[in-house]
Design an enzyme around this catalytic site. Structure first.
Site, PDB file in Angstrom:
ATOM      1  N   LYS A   1       2.048  84.357  18.761  1.00 37.49           N
ATOM      2  CA  LYS A   1       0.707  83.349  18.845  1.00 37.49           C
ATOM      3  C   LYS A   1       0.844  81.890  19.150  1.00 37.49           C
ATOM      4  O   LYS A   1       0.934  81.768  20.320  1.00 37.49           O
ATOM      5  CB  LYS A   1       0.175  83.616  17.281  1.00 37.49           C
ATOM      6  CG  LYS A   1      -0.362  85.211  17.169  1.00 37.49           C
ATOM      7  CD  LYS A   1      -1.105  85.032  15.785  1.00 37.49           C
ATOM      8  CE  LYS A   1      -1.619  86.533  15.483  1.00 37.49           C
ATOM      9  NZ  LYS A   1      -2.675  86.917  16.488  1.00 37.49           N
TER      10      LYS A   1
ATOM     11  N   PHE B   1       0.002  93.276   8.291  1.00 37.79           N
ATOM     12  CA  PHE B   1       0.063  93.617   9.662  1.00 37.79           C
ATOM     13  C   PHE B   1       0.891  93.135  10.591  1.00 37.79           C
ATOM     14  O   PHE B   1       1.138  92.076  10.441  1.00 37.79           O
ATOM     15  CB  PHE B   1      -1.428  93.091  10.228  1.00 37.79           C
ATOM     16  CG  PHE B   1      -1.788  93.375  11.666  1.00 37.79           C
ATOM     17  CD1 PHE B   1      -2.503  94.666  11.878  1.00 37.79           C
ATOM     18  CD2 PHE B   1      -1.323  92.741  12.812  1.00 37.79           C
ATOM     19  CE1 PHE B   1      -2.700  95.366  13.199  1.00 37.79           C
ATOM     20  CE2 PHE B   1      -1.496  93.347  14.076  1.00 37.79           C
ATOM     21  CZ  PHE B   1      -2.113  94.399  14.346  1.00 37.79           C
TER      22      PHE B   1
ATOM     23  N   ASP C   1       7.686  87.747   8.632  1.00 35.12           N
ATOM     24  CA  ASP C   1       6.693  87.648   9.893  1.00 35.12           C
ATOM     25  C   ASP C   1       5.665  86.464   9.951  1.00 35.12           C
ATOM     26  O   ASP C   1       4.801  86.382   9.062  1.00 35.12           O
ATOM     27  CB  ASP C   1       5.971  89.002   9.612  1.00 35.12           C
ATOM     28  CG  ASP C   1       5.089  89.212  10.974  1.00 35.12           C
ATOM     29  OD1 ASP C   1       4.623  88.072  11.561  1.00 35.12           O
ATOM     30  OD2 ASP C   1       4.486  90.309  11.226  1.00 35.12           O
TER      31      ASP C   1
HETATM   32  C1  LIG Z   1       1.402  88.678  10.993  1.00 35.78           C
HETATM   33  C2  LIG Z   1       1.389  89.304  12.436  1.00 35.78           C
HETATM   34  N1  LIG Z   1       2.366  90.065  12.884  1.00 35.78           N
HETATM   35  C3  LIG Z   1       2.318  90.560  14.003  1.00 35.78           C
HETATM   36  C4  LIG Z   1       1.189  90.560  14.983  1.00 35.78           C
HETATM   37  C5  LIG Z   1       1.074  91.295  16.146  1.00 35.78           C
HETATM   38  O1  LIG Z   1       1.408  90.254  17.014  1.00 35.78           O
HETATM   39  P1  LIG Z   1       0.615  90.713  18.699  1.00 35.78           P
HETATM   40  O2  LIG Z   1      -0.834  90.956  18.638  1.00 35.78           O
HETATM   41  O3  LIG Z   1       1.179  89.356  19.637  1.00 35.78           O
HETATM   42  O4  LIG Z   1       1.661  91.787  19.119  1.00 35.78           O
HETATM   43  C6  LIG Z   1      -0.004  89.900  14.486  1.00 35.78           C
HETATM   44  C7  LIG Z   1      -1.157  89.794  15.130  1.00 35.78           C
HETATM   45  O5  LIG Z   1      -2.317  89.502  14.597  1.00 35.78           O
HETATM   46  C8  LIG Z   1       0.032  89.197  13.273  1.00 35.78           C
HETATM   47  O6  LIG Z   1      -0.908  88.426  12.635  1.00 35.78           O
END
Ligand SMILES: Cc1ncc(COP(=O)(O)O)c(C=O)c1O
Length: 402
Positions: free
Chosen positions: A257, A143, A228
């Site tokens: 986050k 994700f 990520d």
């Molecule tokens: C690993 C990862 N990357 C990207 C995102 C996207 O982040 P945001 O919701 O702050 O745009 C998330 C959100 O849960 C995530 O867990």
């Protein structure tokens, strides 16, 4: 004629139902305040919060360090254009660089934006150094966010299908499978992007060999490795960044986050060789604004100065021991996954929704991450006592299944 809002709203949930696009099925709880690991709803009911703003409230709700930085900076300077230098963002950048393997930072407002920036960066790198190579290999079950490009990066059909056709340039392959990456690599590949633990995908941990082999492969091919760490970063897994638990360093890392401990911020970090943006090639109006950066700096400094990642490592083990005892007792628990305070309990059958609702009714907020798995991501300052309470509530919910 301008319509006035009612002075007193009896049913906020009903009002929400009329006003909002249906992007989320909210739980029937209206949260009004929080402190540490606790939140209260509009009826005064108290909950132990093991969702923590979706792995965001690193220091819990309204930690004094966070609230003070918010108030202090809010009285001085909130937003400027990035045409000017501002001190909080430089202090935050210095702290991030000093405590990681990276050399340069770009600040933005969310995880998705940080990943978009990462993708633009490696494409730029491909243009400059790899004859225009622009494909990025990502993994099934990942994700990476909600923009169209990040939906294309995200290897989950349910996120992609409603928006086809998607932007090109992404190939999704199986996770924890180095051969799948090797087979997908061509002379058009500029980078590989992985989550070291797939959070939304069900708390799937990348194994050591896989990560080491990806690093070697990227070096052999001259392509970049993006981690990520939007969910795994900033102490969540028991080290400041999760890559530190492997024997490798990525070229690029994204954070969001927990970095802001409650305020919206995203960050892209890269090694010098990968920091190839030129002025005007990327930017953000709000990214790196003084308000959010002052809060993020204060929270991150507190996390580092108080050895919070080490404490997460220790208390994470304590939590896993408790979950292990549940696993011994209930034969329908098949696995415990995760690191630090990013943990999942996996069931034989699709009972996660029922367990989550039962916990909610008993005063514990958790997440149903898969139909057969619940996820815990409490604040990094959660206590053993709070973990014991949460385990007891989960056990009561599990007993209902007997
Ligand atoms: C690993 C990862 N990357 C990207 C995102 C996207 O982040 P945001 O919701 O702050 O745009 C998330 C959100 O849960 C995530 O867990």
């Amino acid at each position: 004629m301008v319509q006035q809002l009612p002075d007193k709203v009896d049913n906020w949930q009903e009002l929400e139902n009329k006003l909002f696009m249906r992007t989320v099925n909210r739980l029937p709880v209206t949260l009004v305040c929080g402190e540490g690991s606790n939140v209260w709803d509009s009826t005064g009911k108290e909950y132990l919060d093991f969702v923590a703003g979706w792995a965001v409230n690193s220091l819990g709700h309204c930690h004094p360090v966070v609230s003070k930085a918010l108030i202090d900076q809010g009285q001085v300077l909130i937003q400027t254009s990035n045409q000017f230098y501002t001190i909080p963002q430089i202090k935050l950048a210095e702290l991030l660089i000093h405590n990681s393997c990276f050399n340069r930072v770009f600040l933005c407002n969310s995880g998705t934006e940080a990943n978009e920036a990462a993708v633009k960066l490696v494409r730029r790198y491909g243009k400059l150094h790899l004859n225009g190579a622009h494909y990025i290999i990502t993994t099934h079950g990942s994700f990476h966010g909600r923009t169209l490009a990040m939906v294309a990066a995200t290897g989950q059909n349910r996120h992609q299908e409603p928006y086809i056709p998607l932007p090109g340039g992404f190939i999704n392959v199986d996770y924890n499978d180095i051969n799948a990456i090797k087979e997908a690599t061509t002379d058009q590949t500029c980078a590989i992007m992985i989550e070291p633990i797939q959070g939304e995908g069900g708390v799937n941990v990348a194994n050591n060999d896989y990560v080491n082999e990806i690093r070697v492969w990227c070096d052999q091919k001259g392509i970049l490795l993006i981690f990520d760490e939007i969910q795994t970063g900033v102490g969540r897994t028991g080290t400041l960044f999760n890559y530190q638990q492997y024997d490798i360093e990525p070229d690029v890392m994204t954070l969001a986050k927990g970095l802001g401990s409650g305020v919206p911020i995203g960050a892209l970090l890269a090694k010098e060789k990968a920091s190839v943006f030129s002025p005007g090639e990327h930017g953000s109006t709000f990214g790196g604004n003084p308000l959010v950066c002052a809060v993020s700096f204060a929270a991150l400094e507190y996390i580092i100065d108080n050895n919070i990642p080490e404490k997460v490592h220790e208390i994470g083990h304590y939590f896993v021991n408790g979950l292990d005892k549940l696993k011994e007792k209930y034969d329908f628990i098949v696995e415990i996954r995760g690191r630090g305070l990013l943990l999942a309990l996996v069931f034989k059958n699709d009972i996660a929704e029922d367990i989550m609702i039962s916990c909610l009714n008993r005063g514990l907020l958790i997440n149903r991450v898969r139909p057969n798995a619940i996820r815990f991501m409490p604040s990094l300052t959660v206590t053993k006592d709070e973990i014991d309470k949460a385990l007891k509530i989960v056990e009561d919910a599990l007993n209902e299944r007997l």
